[in-house]
Design a protein around this motif. Structure first.
Motif, short mmCIF file in Angstrom:
data_model
loop_
_atom_site.label_atom_id
_atom_site.label_comp_id
_atom_site.label_asym_id
_atom_site.label_seq_id
_atom_site.Cartn_x
_atom_site.Cartn_y
_atom_site.Cartn_z
N ILE A 97 5.90 5.59 -4.33
CA ILE A 97 6.94 4.97 -3.72
C ILE A 97 6.35 4.26 -2.27
CG2 ILE A 97 9.49 4.42 -3.58
CD1 ILE A 97 8.20 4.25 -6.61
N THR A 98 5.86 2.83 -1.43
CA THR A 98 5.83 2.62 -0.68
C THR A 98 5.52 1.63 -0.67
OG1 THR A 98 4.37 3.16 1.43
CG2 THR A 98 3.35 3.36 -1.24
N ALA A 99 5.26 0.46 0.22
CA ALA A 99 5.79 -0.69 0.34
C ALA A 99 4.23 -0.89 1.87
CB ALA A 99 7.11 -1.94 0.60
N SER A 100 3.33 -0.12 2.12
CA SER A 100 2.79 0.66 2.89
C SER A 100 2.99 -0.20 4.22
CB SER A 100 1.44 0.03 2.00
OG SER A 100 0.23 0.27 3.39
N GLU A 138 12.48 -4.52 4.21
CA GLU A 138 12.82 -5.27 3.95
C GLU A 138 12.10 -4.89 2.07
OE1 GLU A 138 12.07 -9.10 5.07
OE2 GLU A 138 12.00 -7.01 5.51
N TYR A 139 11.03 -4.27 2.09
CA TYR A 139 10.36 -4.74 1.62
C TYR A 139 10.28 -2.38 0.50
CZ TYR A 139 8.41 -8.98 1.13
OH TYR A 139 7.87 -10.32 1.18
N ASN A 140 9.45 -3.12 -0.26
CA ASN A 140 8.83 -1.36 -1.32
C ASN A 140 8.44 -1.59 -2.79
OD1 ASN A 140 9.07 1.42 -1.53
ND2 ASN A 140 11.26 1.72 -0.80
N GLY A 141 7.59 -0.41 -2.54
CA GLY A 141 6.74 -0.63 -4.13
C GLY A 141 6.94 0.92 -4.71
N PHE A 142 5.84 0.29 -5.80
CA PHE A 142 5.98 1.24 -6.89
C PHE A 142 4.07 1.38 -6.93
CE2 PHE A 142 5.38 2.17 -11.08
CZ PHE A 142 6.47 3.37 -11.61
N LYS A 143 3.50 2.01 -6.95
CA LYS A 143 2.03 2.48 -7.44
C LYS A 143 1.17 3.27 -8.32
CE LYS A 143 -0.01 2.44 -3.34
NZ LYS A 143 -1.27 2.48 -1.56
N VAL A 144 0.93 3.39 -8.95
CA VAL A 144 0.93 3.81 -10.17
C VAL A 144 -1.03 4.26 -9.97
CG1 VAL A 144 0.00 4.12 -13.20
CG2 VAL A 144 2.35 2.64 -12.15
N TYR A 145 -1.18 5.10 -10.10
CA TYR A 145 -2.39 6.43 -10.27
C TYR A 145 -2.65 6.92 -11.86
CZ TYR A 145 -1.98 5.34 -4.90
OH TYR A 145 -1.66 4.99 -4.30
N ASN A 146 -4.10 6.82 -11.67
CA ASN A 146 -4.47 7.34 -13.15
C ASN A 146 -4.88 8.65 -13.42
OD1 ASN A 146 -7.14 7.14 -11.89
ND2 ASN A 146 -7.95 5.51 -13.09
N GLU A 147 -5.16 9.38 -13.65
CA GLU A 147 -5.49 10.81 -14.15
C GLU A 147 -6.58 11.08 -13.05
OE1 GLU A 147 -8.50 9.21 -17.30
OE2 GLU A 147 -6.57 8.46 -16.20
N ALA A 196 -3.72 5.06 15.32
CA ALA A 196 -1.97 4.84 14.55
C ALA A 196 -2.29 5.15 13.24
CB ALA A 196 -1.99 3.46 14.89
N THR A 197 -1.75 5.36 11.94
CA THR A 197 -1.88 5.30 10.89
C THR A 197 -0.48 4.40 10.40
OG1 THR A 197 -0.59 6.71 10.78
CG2 THR A 197 -3.03 7.41 10.79
N ASP A 198 -0.75 3.43 9.52
CA ASP A 198 0.85 2.67 8.84
C ASP A 198 1.37 3.54 8.70
OD1 ASP A 198 -0.74 3.53 6.38
OD2 ASP A 198 -0.50 1.29 5.83
N PRO A 199 2.91 3.43 7.60
CA PRO A 199 3.35 4.79 7.20
C PRO A 199 2.89 4.74 6.24
CG PRO A 199 4.55 2.02 7.68
CD PRO A 199 3.16 1.79 8.00
N ASP A 200 2.83 4.98 5.08
CA ASP A 200 2.42 5.66 4.27
C ASP A 200 0.37 6.08 4.45
OD1 ASP A 200 0.64 2.87 3.73
OD2 ASP A 200 0.67 3.74 1.28
#
Length: 568
Positions: free
Chosen positions: A141-144, A149-158, A298-302
């Motif tokens: 759960i991130t919008a990088s 005002e953004y958020n996201g749902f990134k799916v990863y495989n096995e 510097a790293t981004d939020p995720d």
């Protein structure tokens, strides 16, 4: 169903979450249409969008719908996959923690166990966790680096990589098959615990990751105390792993930007939490000047993207581009490690300098589409055939992967390796800036630039589509000093020689992008963002001198952007 019907369906839902109900009532007509005109979809980074009410927004109901689709996707694979479960991590954004728990509540209805981190974690750790725990899938759960005002749902495989195109399309069909996102059944947290369908993760995955990180070092005995580092996570997830990772490698001269160590969903101290933008380094530069730092990180939020600033010949901090840092890391890796049939993987919009460096060490380069999932797919392919060995993967947008124990771009790995690389060059009597100049003198002055045009809303999307169509009709471009040779249309997978009109097939999946290739290792590419309402213009040139490269780059940018009446 028309968007107004969806809007009324939400308005008439008595159990609608109270905050969303209030927001819904405050939408004007245009906002209503944009929130309900289509379901939120997957792009290169998964499902991402603005928070708020509506089927085209990120909220508890669209999260449940996506989770329901993923549960059905796992069920289709059978009981063994259900037993593997799902691991979910989240960043500090608004609603991230509650969204993560909602996924577990949906999975529980299907008898699928969820592993949830007790606190924020970086994206690369989620990728690692899928492989470490051997789960069926992972969700981040991130919008990088998107706005607050953004958020996201990134799916990863096995395998720990972002969901590839075909499974992603299959998942979206399953998500679409969920009739009503407002009535998706869920279990309570108490019910999940009672049925052993929820396991909270504390530090065990972190420890396993740190062991892998420690094994990356090329020189454990090299003195590292002399390297003075300033680090900022830009209000995100990287602090713990980066600090622990650097210290276990012997980098003790570390200063944290204390204002930005705070996990703040509003990213209060920066205009944008994106290390690609130089303003994100403002605080780090202040700290660097105070403590006389050699290296600013510097790293981004995720924590999947890394930005680096180093001192130039005038003793001023210069922020390296993703292409420059990638070139330095690639050269450093190949100086220290031998590969059997090694392959470096980059995206179609990443600098050709990496190809030149790889070739000088006898290493092959393979290009993939934009999106790190395509790089992770290559790694899996190499492992399955045993014919090639993965060397390094990177993209111009500040993302890279050094060792494939994670399968997404990994700023934690990159931070530790960059620090070691800086210490190595310090030992040789050079700064990273001077090391980069050596690479330019050896391989040529490769310069790149990116210009984005943001066009929000339905009207903006139509303009982006039309802009791409217009460029696809172009077969002649007059750029001072450069000759157009090829046009690559990735929507049709046709590579056309503009002089002979001969065509060949591009061996990549289809995507909506167009690339113009000139002589002298120069090119430009247009592609819409997969996660934001904007179109990106990529430019790249090569010169014998820095001035020659700068002149070519300016001419190329002016020619292309004048066609769309955009100021350079």
């Amino acid at each position: 169903m028309e968007w107004k019907e969806h809007y009324q369906r939400w308005m008439n839902f008595e159990q609608l979450e109270s905050t969303l109900k209030q927001q819904l009532q405050n939408l004007n007509d245009t906002e209503q249409e944009e929130a309900f005109h289509k379901p939120i979809s997957f792009g290169t980074g998964g499902m991402r969008g603005e928070l708020g009410p509506g089927i085209n927004r990120m909220n508890v109901y669209t999260i449940r719908k996506a989770a329901k689709g993923l549960a059905l996707h796992i069920e289709e694979k059978g009981e063994e996959w259900k037993r593997k479960g799902v691991v979910v991590a989240h960043d500090p954004r608004h609603m991230s923690k509650s969204f993560a728990l909602e996924i577990a509540k949906v999975m529980g209805v299907h008898g699928i166990k969820t592993y949830l981190f007790t606190d924020i974690r970086p994206t690369p750790l989620l990728s690692f966790a899928v492989r470490h725990l051997k789960t069926a899938n992972g969700v981040m759960i991130t919008a990088s680096h998107n706005p607050p005002e953004y958020n996201g749902f990134k799916v990863y495989n096995e395998d720990g990589g972002q969901l590839p195109l075909e499974p992603s399309e299959e998942l979206m069909e399953l998500v679409k098959s969920v009739d009503n996102e407002l009535n998706i059944p869920v279990l309570s947290e108490q019910e999940l615990n009672a049925q052993n369908l929820l396991k909270w993760l504390e530090d065990e995955v972190d420890q396993a990751y740190l062991k892998k990180l420690e094994s990356m070092a090329y020189d454990h005995d090299m003195p590292k105390d002399d390297l003075n580092i300033v680090f900022t996570p830009l209000h995100g997830t990287a602090t713990s792993l980066v600090e622990r990772g650097l210290k276990q490698q012997g980098f003790t001269n570390l200063t944290l930007v204390k204002e930005q160590v705070i996990a703040d969903p509003n990213f209060t101290t920066v205009a944008s939490p994106n290390p690609e933008e130089h303003q994100a380094f403002t605080k780090a530069i202040e700290y660097g000047e105070e403590v006389l730092a050699d290296l600013l990180i510097a790293t981004d939020p995720d924590a999947d993207r890394l930005g680096v600033a180093v001192k130039d010949n005038e003793n001023e901090y210069q922020v390296l581009t993703g292409n420059q840092l990638g070139a330095l890391l690639l050269d450093y890796i190949l100086r220290h490690e031998q590969f059997n049939q090694g392959v470096m993987v980059k995206t179609i919009v990443t600098s050709e300098m990496g190809r030149a460096i790889a070739k000088s060490y006898g290493v092959e380069t393979q290009d993939v589409l934009t999106g790190f999932k395509f790089i992770s797919e290559k790694i899996k392919q190499f492992e399955s055939t045993h014919e090639k060995q993965f060397v390094f993967g990177y993209e111009e947008s500040y993302g890279c992967l050094i060792k494939p124990f994670a399968r997404d771009k990994d700023a934690v790995q990159a931070t530790v390796m960059t620090a070691e690389m800086a210490a190595y060059w310090n030992k040789q009597g050079y700064t990273l800036y001077e090391a980069l100049q050596q690479l330019y003198r050896k391989h040529g002055y490769y310069l790149e630039d990116l210009h984005s045009v943001k066009l929000a809303g339905l009207a903006g999307q139509e303009k982006i589509n039309q802009m791409l169509q217009d460029f696809k009709q172009i077969n002649e471009l007059n750029v001072d000093g450069l000759k157009l040779q090829y046009k690559e249309d990735y929507s049709t997978l046709k590579r056309t020689n503009v002089e002979t009109n001969e065509e060949e097939t591009i061996q990549l999946p289809k995507t909506n992008a167009i690339k113009f290739i000139f002589d002298q290792n120069s090119w430009c590419c247009l592609r819409p963002s997969g996660t934001e309402p904007k179109i990106k213009f990529y430019f790249a040139v090569k010169g014998e001198t820095e001035q020659e490269a700068q002149d070519k780059l300016q001419s190329l940018k002016e020619t292309i952007l004048n066609l769309v009446k955009v100021e350079v």
